[in-house]
Design an enzyme around this catalytic site. Structure first.
Site, short mmCIF file in Angstrom:
data_model
loop_
_atom_site.label_atom_id
_atom_site.label_comp_id
_atom_site.label_asym_id
_atom_site.label_seq_id
_atom_site.Cartn_x
_atom_site.Cartn_y
_atom_site.Cartn_z
N HIS A 1 -6.10 -10.77 0.56
CA HIS A 1 -4.43 -10.80 0.60
C HIS A 1 -3.94 -9.43 1.13
O HIS A 1 -2.63 -9.22 1.11
CB HIS A 1 -4.10 -10.87 -1.11
N ARG B 1 -2.20 -20.52 -1.19
CA ARG B 1 -1.64 -21.54 -1.97
C ARG B 1 -0.52 -22.06 -1.14
O ARG B 1 0.60 -21.51 -1.02
CB ARG B 1 -1.46 -21.25 -3.51
N ASN C 1 10.95 -22.97 -7.32
CA ASN C 1 10.06 -22.14 -8.43
C ASN C 1 9.49 -22.87 -9.49
O ASN C 1 8.24 -22.70 -9.95
CB ASN C 1 10.84 -21.02 -9.07
N TYR D 1 12.54 -11.17 2.63
CA TYR D 1 11.86 -10.33 1.64
C TYR D 1 11.95 -8.93 1.92
O TYR D 1 11.92 -8.59 3.10
CB TYR D 1 10.30 -10.72 1.81
N ARG E 1 10.00 -7.75 -10.34
CA ARG E 1 10.81 -8.86 -10.14
C ARG E 1 10.56 -10.18 -10.74
O ARG E 1 11.52 -10.78 -11.43
CB ARG E 1 10.67 -9.25 -8.33
N ARG F 1 -0.46 -15.53 5.23
CA ARG F 1 0.84 -16.45 5.64
C ARG F 1 1.49 -16.23 6.88
O ARG F 1 1.87 -14.93 6.97
CB ARG F 1 1.78 -16.76 4.43
N HIS G 1 9.84 -7.61 -2.69
CA HIS G 1 8.46 -7.89 -2.63
C HIS G 1 7.53 -6.79 -2.19
O HIS G 1 6.20 -6.82 -2.14
CB HIS G 1 8.20 -9.11 -1.39
#
Length: 737
Positions: free
Chosen positions: A471, A441, A82, A504, A600, A411, A628
């Protein structure tokens, strides 16, 4: 490859984006110009410092002795990963703003330089605490469990002989020592790599020289010490040596005839964010590939060195790399504790969380028939991704009645069955549209490869709207049935990635409601063609209607509270930063609306402040799964109706959008309204479970600190919401079977 957009379409899309921005600006002004008492100027926490508090909570998970040991090691690795991304993107962005002279204060009132100073102070403290805890506590506890990171001098002669042979055969041939002298300039140090800084002395001249050895990134960082073919040895110990320590023990082979005076590890973090001027890129794919090559040469923003490095060598590295002393992090060895991820392969289930058993059907279920019967609400990983979403796509690809499949891909995983299903569908002659976001990213390389593979298979590949990342998580399947065409849809909160779907927590809605089908058709047309004026009924779509739609609903609750009616708001998101939405929540709180927020990561909102937000509670959940999912729920006691929403009763949305500027202004996001009463109740109960005082969570304080609550007043453990949901879902039949 066909051009992604021609000159006329670029002009149209630029105009479309301008309209989106103008519309949001107008709506924002309508929110502001209500004549209410101004809110205090210090009502926001700084975004970057709030993120560091989130990563501190990750570190607290690593320090939680109630958690299985290898899970704690995994959290220590997550903290390091992270922080790397934070430096590569957020800190790099602040440095760019400073270098370019853009000194616009943040919403919290801090200038970029003030933010950078505060980040440096906090990051130094956290990274030092993290490294020492991992090395002084986690590694010794692992050693008690016979999982050992060893140094060369702690090996037996037999182990040294075996590892020397491995070094000569597998490592030495790929090493390239680089000397620095008048004929050899200081080498380029790639971001994220582990390196050895070596000082050698020529015994003939007595002169010292600097050299750099890069640790190969394509070999395991942890080299097994024990002979794993020996069952007895395998049962006794899992021993490893870090690759850099193995190489350091054999430096004489790289510098024969020289005296090794000093050899220390170091690591550089660079600006690795991507910046592509899309309007100037006739082919976005090619432009992205060129930018990825430039990424490797971004400026350094952090230098990590071992704390035993001499002052001379430390200064030499800082000077050559052009970093300030504030950007130098002296840490105990080993550096880059993402290496702890590699311990996840150790076969010690007693030191890990128990696995969720996948509920596999003995025969393939007819998912289309199940969706026709009712909307299906999925909750991953508690509901299996492979037997729901993945099976939905596989059946669509194989079904001769399916005419078309449209999907967004932000993704996905390597060897993705999702990609395979789309290719199979194209080979079967179906119309297949894949909207691939190649600017996701750190997944740009993979997504470029997927795009090319899909195109070669005959899939129509598009890249969305210029200036906006796509997204949203959407699938639309068009099927010929006896009574005509029917559209089967999936709207989710998470990526179409079978691997992360096990890690997730995400939600998804499978439906054949014609209203949702019409919405998705319009949205896909907007993404792949020209449809800037599309309107939607069960969807809120950014950048046009997510912020404004949510603020309308927040204000409806505010009006209800002022009228003495029941009013509440329940929100579950990854992060909450958007000032306009936060201000609307403040106003609602002042009116008496009870607001619960589960977040979160980042929270710029200040909860529990008298006169401002005393009706707002914020809780944070971190656990074995990455929280998530996004949920937006409103009491909506008796209307009035907004758009196509219900006249009264709770109104609940799920989708891909967090309350952040990038999600609301610079991305295409979609929230879908859930309409089945039992599913509305389930989602509300889910937020209530995570907000409950009986549930283990971090409670955010008015000053921005977080207090972890793990036990009740009698010292009994509080409920782990994720473990509770595992047990609950294992007791019930699969919802999609």
């Amino acid at each position: 490859m066909a051009q992604i957009f021609d000159a006329p379409s670029k002009a149209i899309l630029r105009s479309q984006i301008a309209e989106h921005i103008a519309e949001n600006d107008n709506n924002d002004r309508r929110v502001d110009q209500e004549g209410e008492t101004p809110l205090p100027k210090d009502r926001f926490f700084d975004r970057e410092l709030s993120w560091l508090k989130f990563n501190q909570r990750v570190l607290e998970c690593a320090e939680n002795e109630d958690m299985p040991l290898l899970e704690r090691a995994n959290f220590a690795a997550i903290f390091a990963s992270n922080l790397d991304e934070f430096f590569m993107v957020r800190v790099a962005g602040l440095k760019r703003r400073i270098d370019s002279g853009i000194a616009v204060p943040s919403a919290a009132g801090l200038s970029p330089r003030q933010q950078l100073r505060a980040i440096s102070e906090t990051a130094h403290r956290l990274q030092n605490e993290h490294a020492h805890y991992a090395i002084d506590t986690i590694l010794p506890e692992l050693e008690k469990e016979h999982i050992v990171l060893l140094t060369w001098d702690k090996l037996t002669s037999a182990e040294q002989e075996r590892l020397s042979r491995y070094y000569r055969q597998q490592v030495f041939p790929v090493l390239t020592p680089l000397a620095v002298d008048p004929a050899h300039p200081f080498p380029y140090i790639s971001g994220g790599s582990i390196n050895l800084a070596v000082i050698v002395e020529n015994p003939a001249s007595g002169k010292s020289h600097f050299a750099r050895v890069k640790i190969p990134g394509n070999l395991p960082r942890l080299v097994p010490v024990d002979d794993m073919t020996d069952e007895e040895s395998k049962d006794e110990r899992y021993g490893f040596i870090a690759m850099e320590k193995l190489i350091a023990a054999h430096l004489e082979s790289l510098f024969p005839g020289m005296i090794i005076k000093e050899a220390r590890s170091f690591r550089v973090t660079r600006n690795e964010d991507i910046d592509v001027e899309e309007d100037d890129a006739e082919n976005l794919l090619n432009a992205m590939e060129k930018e990825l090559l430039r990424r490797r040469f971004g400026p350094p923003i952090r230098l990590e060195i071992t704390d035993t490095t001499s002052p001379f060598l430390s200064q030499l590295l800082a000077d050559q790399l052009g970093v300030s002393q504030d950007e130098v992090y002296r840490l105990p060895s080993p550096l880059d504790l993402t290496v702890l991820f590699e311990l996840g392969g150790v076969d010690r289930p007693d030191l890990k969380n128990r696995q969720i058993a996948e509920v596999e059907s003995s025969r393939a279920q007819d998912i289309f028939a199940a969706i026709r019967e009712r909307d299906i609400l999925l909750h991953h990983p508690y509901d299996s991704f492979s037997t729901s979403v993945q099976a939905f796509l596989a059946q669509a690809a194989a079904d001769p009645k399916v005419l078309a499949i449209k999907q967004t891909l932000y993704r996905t995983s390597s060897n993705s069955p999702i990609i395979d299903a789309l290719i199979d569908a194209a080979h079967a002659g179906k119309q297949v549209l894949a909207l691939v976001e190649i600017k996701a990213r750190f997944d740009e390389d993979a997504n470029i490869a997927w795009a090319r593979k899909l195109e070669r298979a005959g899939v129509h590949v598009v890249y969305g709207i210029v200036g906006l990342k796509t997204h949203c998580k959407l699938i639309e399947v068009v099927r010929q049935e006896a009574d005509g065409l029917r559209r089967y849809c999936h709207v989710g909160t998470g990526n179409y990635n079978p691997k992360t779907a096990r890690l997730y927590t995400d939600l998804g809605l499978l439906t054949c409601d014609p209203v949702v089908g019409q919405d998705l058709t319009r949205l896909f047309n907007q993404l792949s063609g020209y449809a800037p004026k599309s309107s939607f009924h069960r969807l809120l779509v950014a950048p046009r209607t997510v912020r404004t739609g949510l603020i309308q609903r927040i204000r409806r609750e505010e009006d209800a509270a002022r009228a003495g009616k029941e009013a509440w708001i329940k929100i579950k998101v990854n992060s909450i930063v958007d000032e306009k939405t936060i201000d609307a929540l403040y106003r609602a709180s002042q009116a008496g609306v009870k607001i619960d927020i589960v977040e979160r990561g980042i929270c710029a909102l200040k909860p529990g402040v008298p006169g401002l937000s005393e009706n707002i509670r914020v809780r944070s959940i971190l656990g074995r799964f990455l929280e998530h999912s996004r949920i937006y729920a409103f009491c909506n006691a008796d209307g009035p109706q907004i758009g196509e929403g219900p006249a009264s009763g709770p109104e609940v949305y799920i989708g891909s959008a967090d309350l952040m500027h990038r999600n609301l202004d610079r991305r295409v996001e979609a929230l879908v309204r859930v309409t089945a009463p039992e599913q509305i109740d389930e989602l509300i109960r889910y937020v209530d479970l995570q907000m409950a005082d009986s549930t283990m969570s971090w409670h955010m304080q008015p000053d921005g600190t977080y207090v972890l609550h793990t036990k009740d007043d009698e010292g009994r453990p509080l409920v782990d919401s994720q473990e509770y949901l595992i047990r609950k879902h294992q007791r019930r039949p699969s919802s999609h079977n």
